[in-house]
Scaffold this motif. Structure first.
Motif, PDB file in Angstrom:
ATOM      1  N   PHE A  46      41.207  44.312  45.290  1.00  0.00           N
ATOM      2  CA  PHE A  46      41.603  43.394  44.198  1.00  0.00           C
ATOM      3  C   PHE A  46      40.436  42.371  43.710  1.00  0.00           C
ATOM      4  O   PHE A  46      40.063  41.429  44.647  1.00  0.00           O
ATOM      5  CB  PHE A  46      42.907  42.524  44.658  1.00  0.00           C
ATOM      6  CG  PHE A  46      44.103  43.259  44.728  1.00  0.00           C
ATOM      7  CD1 PHE A  46      44.348  44.720  44.596  1.00  0.00           C
ATOM      8  CD2 PHE A  46      45.247  42.418  44.411  1.00  0.00           C
ATOM      9  CE1 PHE A  46      45.406  45.407  44.651  1.00  0.00           C
ATOM     10  CE2 PHE A  46      46.687  43.176  44.475  1.00  0.00           C
ATOM     11  CZ  PHE A  46      46.597  44.612  44.480  1.00  0.00           C
ATOM     12  N   SER A  78      42.293  36.411  38.370  1.00  0.00           N
ATOM     13  CA  SER A  78      42.299  35.866  39.638  1.00  0.00           C
ATOM     14  C   SER A  78      43.873  35.422  39.858  1.00  0.00           C
ATOM     15  O   SER A  78      44.470  35.566  41.101  1.00  0.00           O
ATOM     16  CB  SER A  78      41.431  34.858  40.084  1.00  0.00           C
ATOM     17  OG  SER A  78      40.103  35.668  39.945  1.00  0.00           O
ATOM     18  N   LEU A  81      46.399  38.514  40.330  1.00  0.00           N
ATOM     19  CA  LEU A  81      46.059  39.175  41.691  1.00  0.00           C
ATOM     20  C   LEU A  81      46.439  38.423  42.804  1.00  0.00           C
ATOM     21  O   LEU A  81      47.242  39.056  43.524  1.00  0.00           O
ATOM     22  CB  LEU A  81      44.559  39.373  42.042  1.00  0.00           C
ATOM     23  CG  LEU A  81      43.824  40.371  40.596  1.00  0.00           C
ATOM     24  CD1 LEU A  81      42.522  40.389  40.992  1.00  0.00           C
ATOM     25  CD2 LEU A  81      44.358  41.702  41.017  1.00  0.00           C
ATOM     26  N   ALA A  82      46.336  37.078  42.673  1.00  0.00           N
ATOM     27  CA  ALA A  82      47.050  36.205  44.111  1.00  0.00           C
ATOM     28  C   ALA A  82      48.389  36.230  44.014  1.00  0.00           C
ATOM     29  O   ALA A  82      49.079  36.285  44.989  1.00  0.00           O
ATOM     30  CB  ALA A  82      46.517  34.884  43.704  1.00  0.00           C
ATOM     31  N   LEU A  85      49.384  39.810  45.599  1.00  0.00           N
ATOM     32  CA  LEU A  85      49.251  39.797  46.953  1.00  0.00           C
ATOM     33  C   LEU A  85      50.330  38.700  47.599  1.00  0.00           C
ATOM     34  O   LEU A  85      50.886  39.468  48.664  1.00  0.00           O
ATOM     35  CB  LEU A  85      47.912  39.202  47.297  1.00  0.00           C
ATOM     36  CG  LEU A  85      46.635  40.137  46.959  1.00  0.00           C
ATOM     37  CD1 LEU A  85      45.179  39.263  47.302  1.00  0.00           C
ATOM     38  CD2 LEU A  85      46.694  41.420  47.656  1.00  0.00           C
ATOM     39  N   ALA A  91      46.745  45.576  49.651  1.00  0.00           N
ATOM     40  CA  ALA A  91      45.300  45.534  49.231  1.00  0.00           C
ATOM     41  C   ALA A  91      44.599  45.185  50.427  1.00  0.00           C
ATOM     42  O   ALA A  91      44.972  44.732  51.700  1.00  0.00           O
ATOM     43  CB  ALA A  91      45.113  44.638  48.199  1.00  0.00           C
ATOM     44  N   PHE A  94      40.190  41.110  48.707  1.00  0.00           N
ATOM     45  CA  PHE A  94      40.364  40.093  47.680  1.00  0.00           C
ATOM     46  C   PHE A  94      38.969  39.349  47.210  1.00  0.00           C
ATOM     47  O   PHE A  94      38.403  38.781  48.168  1.00  0.00           O
ATOM     48  CB  PHE A  94      41.677  39.110  47.931  1.00  0.00           C
ATOM     49  CG  PHE A  94      41.995  38.330  46.801  1.00  0.00           C
ATOM     50  CD1 PHE A  94      41.749  38.642  45.377  1.00  0.00           C
ATOM     51  CD2 PHE A  94      42.204  36.827  46.842  1.00  0.00           C
ATOM     52  CE1 PHE A  94      42.306  37.705  44.252  1.00  0.00           C
ATOM     53  CE2 PHE A  94      42.843  35.960  45.892  1.00  0.00           C
ATOM     54  CZ  PHE A  94      42.448  36.352  44.669  1.00  0.00           C
ATOM     55  N   SER A  96      37.914  36.732  44.456  1.00  0.00           N
ATOM     56  CA  SER A  96      38.741  35.855  43.391  1.00  0.00           C
ATOM     57  C   SER A  96      37.361  35.041  42.650  1.00  0.00           C
ATOM     58  O   SER A  96      36.171  34.955  43.004  1.00  0.00           O
ATOM     59  CB  SER A  96      39.379  34.797  44.062  1.00  0.00           C
ATOM     60  OG  SER A  96      39.972  33.722  42.883  1.00  0.00           O
ATOM     61  N   MET A 102      41.912  31.783  45.858  1.00  0.00           N
ATOM     62  CA  MET A 102      41.693  32.324  47.161  1.00  0.00           C
ATOM     63  C   MET A 102      42.458  31.326  48.253  1.00  0.00           C
ATOM     64  O   MET A 102      42.911  32.025  49.174  1.00  0.00           O
ATOM     65  CB  MET A 102      40.350  32.263  47.350  1.00  0.00           C
ATOM     66  CG  MET A 102      40.065  32.837  48.750  1.00  0.00           C
ATOM     67  SD  MET A 102      40.353  34.394  49.240  1.00  0.00           S
ATOM     68  CE  MET A 102      39.078  35.372  48.330  1.00  0.00           C
ATOM     69  N   THR A 105      45.889  32.307  48.798  1.00  0.00           N
ATOM     70  CA  THR A 105      46.185  33.750  49.610  1.00  0.00           C
ATOM     71  C   THR A 105      45.954  33.087  51.123  1.00  0.00           C
ATOM     72  O   THR A 105      46.634  33.508  52.080  1.00  0.00           O
ATOM     73  CB  THR A 105      45.508  34.562  49.216  1.00  0.00           C
ATOM     74  OG1 THR A 105      44.135  34.386  49.244  1.00  0.00           O
ATOM     75  CG2 THR A 105      45.719  35.165  47.825  1.00  0.00           C
ATOM     76  N   LEU A 230      41.580  40.963  53.860  1.00  0.00           N
ATOM     77  CA  LEU A 230      43.169  40.702  53.940  1.00  0.00           C
ATOM     78  C   LEU A 230      43.704  40.865  55.214  1.00  0.00           C
ATOM     79  O   LEU A 230      43.186  42.101  55.871  1.00  0.00           O
ATOM     80  CB  LEU A 230      43.811  41.418  52.574  1.00  0.00           C
ATOM     81  CG  LEU A 230      43.144  40.715  51.506  1.00  0.00           C
ATOM     82  CD1 LEU A 230      44.091  41.631  50.332  1.00  0.00           C
ATOM     83  CD2 LEU A 230      43.677  39.264  51.078  1.00  0.00           C
TER      84      LEU A 230
END
Length: 263
Positions: A46, A78, A81-82, A85, A91, A94, A96, A102, A105, A230
């Motif tokens: 990601f 970003s 995507l976060a 997740l 995934a 990651f 970012s 970040m 996450t 991750l």
């Protein structure tokens, strides 16, 4: 004597062949990462939309360096995507465009180990080719006659825009707020907007499709890009190898040539 010399020549040739074979990697030997673990199989990365060109390149280079691997990408803002997740999207890596997403996450326990900062980026103005409105500064974007697009505030490029607005005391009357920096760029290159705020790397990648207008206030908001393996990765060894590859010499070279600065 002739027979003995011939036999010796054959022996030397055979020895050289054996040495040559032993110096080559055994095709049956698995590829290994710097930590000695096996690298292979598929990983899903990601990555922030602004990394599309560089990460696509790095993915191909990683696959070439590690035969038997496959890197699949999902590019988006970003924050999107976060959120994916945190909602359980599978995934392995990651990357970012800011530390905020970040950190979210990390706080959710989704990151294995510590994220690594691998690049930084700043904003610039892009206009239609030829800069028909004669934009020369950030302040010019406050003109309501200039149709300007920016990133939404929850997206890293939007947060950077808000920081600059706060620092300068000037607010852009944007006609739209986009969910990724590539969407902002697309609005400008398609003629739907007169100007937009994008990263310097996106402006560079657009080439002659835009005119770039740097502005000194961009230094007020420097985005740091972190990358992490991750915790839910199904292929952690390969995921770690990819994060190391991005943060290593090859990654720094590819990112630097695209306009990214060091973190």
């Amino acid at each position: 004597m002739k027979t003995m010399r011939s036999a010796s020549a054959v022996l030397v040739a055979a020895t050289l062949m054996l040495v040559g074979c032993s110096s080559q990697s055994d095709p049956g030997t698995p590829d290994v990462a710097s930590d000695g673990n096996a690298v292979g199989g598929e990983i899903t990365v990601f990555a922030a939309a602004s990394l599309r060109a560089t990460f696509t390149d790095l993915g191909a280079r990683f696959e070439a360096e590690h035969p038997g691997t496959s890197v699949e990408f999902s590019f988006a803002g970003s924050s999107d995507l976060a959120a994916q997740l945190i909602s359980g999207a599978p995934a392995d890596v990651f990357a970012s465009a800011d530390t905020k997403n970040m950190t979210e996450t990390v706080d959710e326990g989704l990151v294995a180990g510590e994220p690594v900062d691998f690049a930084s980026n700043t904003l610039t103005v892009v206009t239609a080719p030829g800069n028909p409105f004669g934009i020369t500064s950030f302040a010019d974007l406050t003109n309501p006659d200039v149709l300007t697009v920016i990133c939404a505030p929850q997206v890293p490029c939007g947060a950077a825009t808000a920081t600059i607005e706060s620092a300068t005391g000037r607010t852009i009357p944007a006609v739209s707020e986009e969910s990724s920096v590539t969407d902002v760029l697309g609005k400008v290159t398609s003629g739907q907007a007169d100007a937009g705020l994008v990263y310097v790397t996106d402006a560079s990648g657009a080439g002659a499709a835009v005119t770039t207008v740097p502005f000194e206030e961009s230094s007020e908001a420097v985005n740091i890009y972190p990358i992490a393996t991750l915790s839910g990765s199904g292929n952690p060894d390969t995921a770690r190898a990819f994060t190391e590859f991005v943060a290593g010499p090859v990654g720094r070279d590819v990112l630097g040539r695209a306009g990214f600065a060091a973190p």
